[in-house]
Design an enzyme around this catalytic site. Structure first.
Site, PDB file in Angstrom:
ATOM      1  N   TYR A  52       0.836  -1.200   0.000  1.00 12.25           N
ATOM      2  CA  TYR A  52       0.000   0.000   0.000  1.00 12.25           C
ATOM      3  C   TYR A  52       0.872   1.253   0.000  1.00 12.25           C
ATOM      4  O   TYR A  52       1.645   1.498   0.927  1.00 12.25           O
ATOM      5  CB  TYR A  52      -0.937   0.016   1.212  1.00 12.25           C
ATOM      6  CG  TYR A  52      -2.019  -1.040   1.174  1.00 12.25           C
ATOM      7  CD1 TYR A  52      -2.309  -1.747   0.011  1.00 12.25           C
ATOM      8  CD2 TYR A  52      -2.771  -1.318   2.309  1.00 12.25           C
ATOM      9  CE1 TYR A  52      -3.306  -2.706  -0.023  1.00 12.25           C
ATOM     10  CE2 TYR A  52      -3.782  -2.277   2.296  1.00 12.25           C
ATOM     11  CZ  TYR A  52      -4.035  -2.970   1.125  1.00 12.25           C
ATOM     12  OH  TYR A  52      -5.033  -3.926   1.095  1.00 12.25           O
ATOM     13  N   PRO A 216     -16.232  -2.994   0.063  1.00  8.62           N
ATOM     14  CA  PRO A 216     -17.670  -3.147   0.295  1.00  8.62           C
ATOM     15  C   PRO A 216     -18.537  -2.146  -0.455  1.00  8.62           C
ATOM     16  O   PRO A 216     -19.769  -2.286  -0.452  1.00  8.62           O
ATOM     17  CB  PRO A 216     -17.797  -2.945   1.818  1.00  8.62           C
ATOM     18  CG  PRO A 216     -16.632  -2.082   2.170  1.00  8.62           C
ATOM     19  CD  PRO A 216     -15.519  -2.528   1.271  1.00  8.62           C
ATOM     20  N   GLY A 220     -17.344  -4.817  -9.602  1.00  7.46           N
ATOM     21  CA  GLY A 220     -16.271  -5.362 -10.426  1.00  7.46           C
ATOM     22  C   GLY A 220     -14.993  -5.521  -9.625  1.00  7.46           C
ATOM     23  O   GLY A 220     -15.010  -5.622  -8.402  1.00  7.46           O
ATOM     24  N   PHE A 226     -20.398   1.601  -6.423  1.00  5.46           N
ATOM     25  CA  PHE A 226     -21.759   1.466  -6.938  1.00  5.46           C
ATOM     26  C   PHE A 226     -22.709   2.391  -6.187  1.00  5.46           C
ATOM     27  O   PHE A 226     -23.761   2.763  -6.689  1.00  5.46           O
ATOM     28  CB  PHE A 226     -22.250   0.016  -6.836  1.00  5.46           C
ATOM     29  CG  PHE A 226     -22.459  -0.477  -5.430  1.00  5.46           C
ATOM     30  CD1 PHE A 226     -23.670  -0.287  -4.780  1.00  5.46           C
ATOM     31  CD2 PHE A 226     -21.441  -1.126  -4.748  1.00  5.46           C
ATOM     32  CE1 PHE A 226     -23.855  -0.739  -3.477  1.00  5.46           C
ATOM     33  CE2 PHE A 226     -21.622  -1.576  -3.456  1.00  5.46           C
ATOM     34  CZ  PHE A 226     -22.836  -1.376  -2.808  1.00  5.46           C
TER      35      PHE A 226
END
Length: 305
Positions: A52, A216, A220, A226
């Site tokens: 990261y 969460p 995709g 979303f």
């Protein structure tokens, strides 16, 4: 925030955790505010990985933690290794080197949990077990887990390990539910009936392995959120309806949907926005009804048989 137990460990943590992948983009001051805000809202597990920010996320976290009133003993630190440029690496040498690097960047003597990031086809389980034993006996790692592994991959590891795996990180959101879909479509001849992950959800429940749900809010393979996305009108309409009913944000409802599952799944939320984290933390106090859970599942485009 409600607490959950991680696997068969003695680690009691808030049921929502904070993913620190984007922390490398913050100043020390901003990162300090993120950490303090998370802890104030009951989030006490911070998820890292050696990749990261090319390691910088761990370094920024450590510098920021010094400026907070939060002590190392008040939080749980988790990191991962295994993803390298162009290949995966579960060799003993790389595991030990990765942990040493993470400990140095995190400015700590130990991590509470350490996960293997993505399956390495060339994994030699005996070698991994040796690395785990070395890390455990040295006190540098308290517990071990995996990420994105199926049941047989975990069984292979467990054959050589001296202790249980406590975590498996898996992608899960309302619009990404393959581990749930097959369970509805047993003995059906349709695409959702295809078992793609060897029943990993049921396996983890049977073996007391905590599933940590990554991405969460994504659809995709990390293609974008979303929530609030016009490409997902039905699920967003239902999210907004329930958000109004429970007086929370649509993101909190998306997390409440995951928390409603009886597997005690722990979402890993990656927001670096303090207000959004406060809003999301309210999901811990929401228990969706059975009907509401299914309404969201269907609104995401899933048909029940």
């Amino acid at each position: 925030m409600k607490k959950i137990q991680l696997g068969q460990s003695d680690l009691q943590v808030g049921e929502i955790s904070l993913g620190c992948m984007r922390m490398s983009e913050l100043s020390t001051k901003d990162a300090s505010e993120v950490i303090t805000n998370a802890v104030e809202n009951g989030v006490d597990l911070f998820d890292h990985a050696d990749i990261y920010g090319k390691g910088e996320s761990e370094s920024v976290f450590a510098e920021a933690l010094k400026t907070t009133g939060v002590s190392r003993e008040d939080i749980k630190l988790q990191t991962k290794c295994g993803i390298r440029k162009g290949f995966f690496d579960f060799s003993k040498e790389h595991i030990l080197e990765s942990v040493e690097g993470s400990l140095k960047r995190l400015n700590t003597d130990y991590v509470d949990s350490f996960l293997l990031h993505r399956p390495d086809a060339l994994m030699e389980p005996e070698e991994v077990a040796e690395a785990f034993t070395t890390l455990k006996e040295s006190g540098k790692v308290r517990y071990f887990g995996v990420s994105n592994q199926n049941p047989m991959q975990m069984e292979l590891l467990k054959k050589y390990m001296g202790e249980s795996l406590i975590i498996n990180q898996l992608q899960l959101s309302i619009v990404h539910t393959p581990m749930i879909d097959a369970g509805f479509n047993v003995n059906m001849q349709n695409d959702p009936a295809v078992v793609r992950d060897s029943n990993v959800l049921e396996y983890c429940r049977l073996n007391d392995i905590t599933i940590q749900a990554w991405s969460p809010f994504q659809h995709g393979m990390i293609e974008g959120p979303f929530v609030g996305n016009d490409a997902f009108p039905e699920v967003n309409a239902k999210l907004q309806e329930l958000a109004g009913k429970y007086d929370v944000t649509d993101s909190a409802i998306a997390i409440a949907w995951i928390l409603r599952h009886p597997a005690n799944i722990q979402p890993v939320v990656g927001t670096m926005n303090t207000q959004r984290m406060q809003d999301i933390a309210k999901a811990s106090h929401i228990v969706l009804s059975r009907e509401e859970w299914y309404e969201l599942y269907r609104a995401a485009g899933n048909d029940l048989p």
